[in-house]
Structures are given as C-alpha cells and as structure tokens.
Design an enzyme around this catalytic site. Structure first.
Site, PDB file in Angstrom:
ATOM      1  N   GLY A  86       2.606   2.409  10.580  1.00 56.01           N
ATOM      2  CA  GLY A  86       3.514   3.521  10.384  1.00 56.01           C
ATOM      3  C   GLY A  86       4.236   3.985  11.637  1.00 56.01           C
ATOM      4  N   HIS A 142      -9.632   0.909   5.066  1.00 63.80           N
ATOM      5  CA  HIS A 142      -8.359   1.171   5.746  1.00 63.80           C
ATOM      6  C   HIS A 142      -8.584   2.169   6.870  1.00 63.80           C
ATOM      7  CE1 HIS A 142      -4.224   2.457   6.443  1.00 63.80           C
ATOM      8  NE2 HIS A 142      -3.839   1.342   5.822  1.00 63.80           N
ATOM      9  N   GLY A 187       3.003  -1.364   4.285  1.00 61.34           N
ATOM     10  CA  GLY A 187       3.013   0.071   4.087  1.00 61.34           C
ATOM     11  C   GLY A 187       4.373   0.580   3.664  1.00 61.34           C
ATOM     12  N   GLY A 188       5.075   1.232   4.599  1.00 62.08           N
ATOM     13  CA  GLY A 188       6.338   1.901   4.288  1.00 62.08           C
ATOM     14  C   GLY A 188       7.372   1.020   3.627  1.00 62.08           C
ATOM     15  N   GLU A 214      -7.016   4.666   7.884  1.00 60.55           N
ATOM     16  CA  GLU A 214      -6.838   6.076   7.531  1.00 60.55           C
ATOM     17  C   GLU A 214      -8.083   6.628   6.850  1.00 60.55           C
ATOM     18  OE1 GLU A 214      -2.070   5.294   7.046  1.00 60.55           O
ATOM     19  OE2 GLU A 214      -3.291   5.599   5.261  1.00 60.55           O
ATOM     20  N   GLU A 220      -5.120  -4.924  10.544  1.00 63.68           N
ATOM     21  CA  GLU A 220      -4.093  -3.930  10.818  1.00 63.68           C
ATOM     22  C   GLU A 220      -4.359  -3.270  12.167  1.00 63.68           C
ATOM     23  OE1 GLU A 220      -2.347  -2.068   6.894  1.00 63.68           O
ATOM     24  OE2 GLU A 220      -4.383  -1.354   7.234  1.00 63.68           O
ATOM     25  N   ASN A 270       0.859  -1.186   0.000  1.00 58.70           N
ATOM     26  CA  ASN A 270       0.000   0.000   0.000  1.00 58.70           C
ATOM     27  C   ASN A 270       0.896   1.236   0.000  1.00 58.70           C
ATOM     28  OD1 ASN A 270      -1.951   1.944   0.308  1.00 58.70           O
ATOM     29  ND2 ASN A 270      -2.438   1.428   2.433  1.00 58.70           N
ATOM     30  N   TRP A 271       0.990   1.876  -1.157  1.00 63.88           N
ATOM     31  CA  TRP A 271       1.884   3.023  -1.290  1.00 63.88           C
ATOM     32  C   TRP A 271       1.297   4.312  -0.724  1.00 63.88           C
ATOM     33  CZ3 TRP A 271       4.012   2.310  -6.992  1.00 63.88           C
ATOM     34  CH2 TRP A 271       4.927   1.252  -6.992  1.00 63.88           C
ATOM     35  N   LYS A 272       0.008   4.289  -0.384  1.00 65.47           N
ATOM     36  CA  LYS A 272      -0.661   5.471   0.174  1.00 65.47           C
ATOM     37  C   LYS A 272      -0.430   6.684  -0.743  1.00 65.47           C
ATOM     38  CE  LYS A 272      -0.332   3.328   4.674  1.00 65.47           C
ATOM     39  NZ  LYS A 272      -0.231   3.483   6.138  1.00 65.47           N
ATOM     40  N   SER A 288       3.405  -2.238  10.162  1.00 63.08           N
ATOM     41  CA  SER A 288       4.870  -2.184  10.190  1.00 63.08           C
ATOM     42  C   SER A 288       5.504  -3.525   9.843  1.00 63.08           C
ATOM     43  CB  SER A 288       5.367  -1.684  11.551  1.00 63.08           C
ATOM     44  OG  SER A 288       4.941  -0.351  11.787  1.00 63.08           O
TER      45      SER A 288
END
Length: 264
Positions: A185, A106, A244-245, A108, A179, A13-15, A223
């Site tokens: 993150g 998600h 994610g990151g 967010e 999640e 997930n590159w957001k 993470s």
C-alpha cells in the site's frame, strides 16, 4: 512438476473495501474483460478476497462466468465448528458456504490485530483439517530488511507453521504469499530481482521442510500493478500475485492476471 510449471495464482485482496454497489460494477466489468479476451484456468488461477459480508455476493456473481474464479475469505477464526464466539467465522462455516480458500497471516492481521504465531497455527490447523486451501502470508518490515535479517524473518515465519502442516497438505492445501511489509500500500515495490531472490530462498526453505517444495505456488504481494506485473511474472520462482489496491479496479486486475497467464 517444477516451480516453472506451476499454474500461477492471481488473488485480489480487497481488504475493507468496497461497497456492494461497487462490487456489482466490478464483477460485471471483470466478466466483460474475460469475454473479450479469455484467460483459461490452465493459464492462471484467479481469485478475489472480499469482506465476509460480500463473500456470498461475489461467489454468486462469479458463478455466471464461463470460467472458475474463486471467492477467498480474508481470515478465519482460531475457533473451530460453531458456538458462542461472537464476531467469528470458522473454517467449518466457510466450507459450508462453499468457500474453499482463505488468507492467513497477512501483515495487517499480525500487526494490527495481534495474530501471533500461536493464533496463526490454530487458524491454519482448523483451515487445513476442514479441507480449505490456505494462502499463508509472510514478509519482513523495512527495519528488518535494513538490518539484513529479511530472509531469516521470512523463513522463520514459514518454519513456525511446519509443525501443523503434513507433507500432503503442503502440496495440496498451501500457497505462500511473500509480501514485504514496507511495500504494501505504499506504492513501493521490491525490484523483480529482489523479489525473485527472496522467492528462491523461500523455495529453498520449503524444499527442506517438504518433498513438495517444488510444487507449492509462491505469490508476490507488495504494490503489484499492471506496470510491474509482466516483469514479476517472468521470474522463475514467482508463481503469481496477491494484489491489493490494483485489484479494486477490474481492468487493472485483469491486466495483472493476463500478464501472469501469458508469461507462464
């Protein structure tokens, strides 16, 4: 099929990242990783969710690979079809662009953009009726975990969508991504034991909702990185990762996919 025989999914997930020039570099590097040490589709499904403006670019780059890598939409409109909905992208438009997978729910989106239960049901209904596979995200906050209601919160989020998902759709069009919000993150992650315990509860809940409960992939997100992917991948009810990151670096993302491919 049992939970242990589900082909895992590893989804990046590159957001709201990165630039198009960085994407070009990423796809070239990831393609090189696959050439040097192939991961077959039978070992692991691989996918990436870029921004809407990058979906076609990513999809075109992935088409040059020797194996299927899916482009996934990060969201979908609650409005169906086409029409006067400025800024929205419907399931119909995604399907027309040959995008077949979408993230829904998600944290967010829930916390920052007011995606409540009714909105999520509308999005999911449109996605499923259009033939998309939905990666439905669930998770608890740190406060909810500390209050001892984490399992209740997560299972309720799944029950909230049960009225709009048929038994056939559970089996063929639903992936669950767990999640823990406090681990997204932050660099924190649930221990493999804690993650497996929650995944087992989710599996138990799914089996009460559908006869396909043993066939649904449940991914862990929070993470995930190469350093913990191997341990997570060995857990019986963890069928992949929503990354994610670490997915923004091609080599890190490849290592995570490799960990799940080799473990399962």
């Amino acid at each position: 099929m049992s939970a242990s025989t589900i082909v895992p999914w590893v989804i990046g997930n590159w957001k709201m990242n990165p630039t198009l020039s960085s994407i070009q570099e990423w796809t070239e590097q990831f393609g090189q990783c696959l050439q040097q040490a192939a991961i077959s589709e039978e070992q692991c499904h691989i996918a990436v969710a870029p921004t809407f403006i990058a979906l076609s670019k990513v999809q075109a780059d992935f088409s040059l690979y020797s194996r299927k890598v899916h482009a996934v939409a990060q969201d979908v409109s609650r409005f169906e079809g086409t029409g006067a909905f400025t800024g929205e992208v419907s399931a119909t438009l995604l399907k027309d662009s040959q995008i077949n997978h979408v993230l829904i729910g998600h944290s967010e989106r829930r916390e920052l953009l007011a995606d409540d239960t009714d909105v999520l049901r509308q999005k999911l209904t449109n996605a499923l009726q259009t033939g998309l596979t939905a990666v439905f995200c669930v998770g608890e906050s740190l406060e909810q975990r500390e209050q001892g209601v984490a399992e209740q919160v997560v299972l309720q989020q799944i029950c909230d969508i049960a009225s709009v998902v048929s038994d056939t759709q559970w089996e063929s069009q639903i992936i669950i991504a767990y999640e823990p919000i406090w681990a997204i993150g932050t660099g924190k992650t649930a221990s493999a034991q804690d993650a497996q315990a929650m995944h087992a509860k989710i599996r138990e809940g799914l089996k009460q909702l559908t006869s396909s409960g043993d066939k649904i992939a449940i991914l862990y997100g929070g993470s995930v990185k190469p350093e913990n992917a191997e341990e997570l991948a060995t857990c019986a009810d963890i069928n992949g990762a929503l990354v994610g990151g670490a997915s923004l670096k091609a080599d890190s993302f490849y290592k995570i996919a490799q960990a799940f491919a080799q473990a399962k």
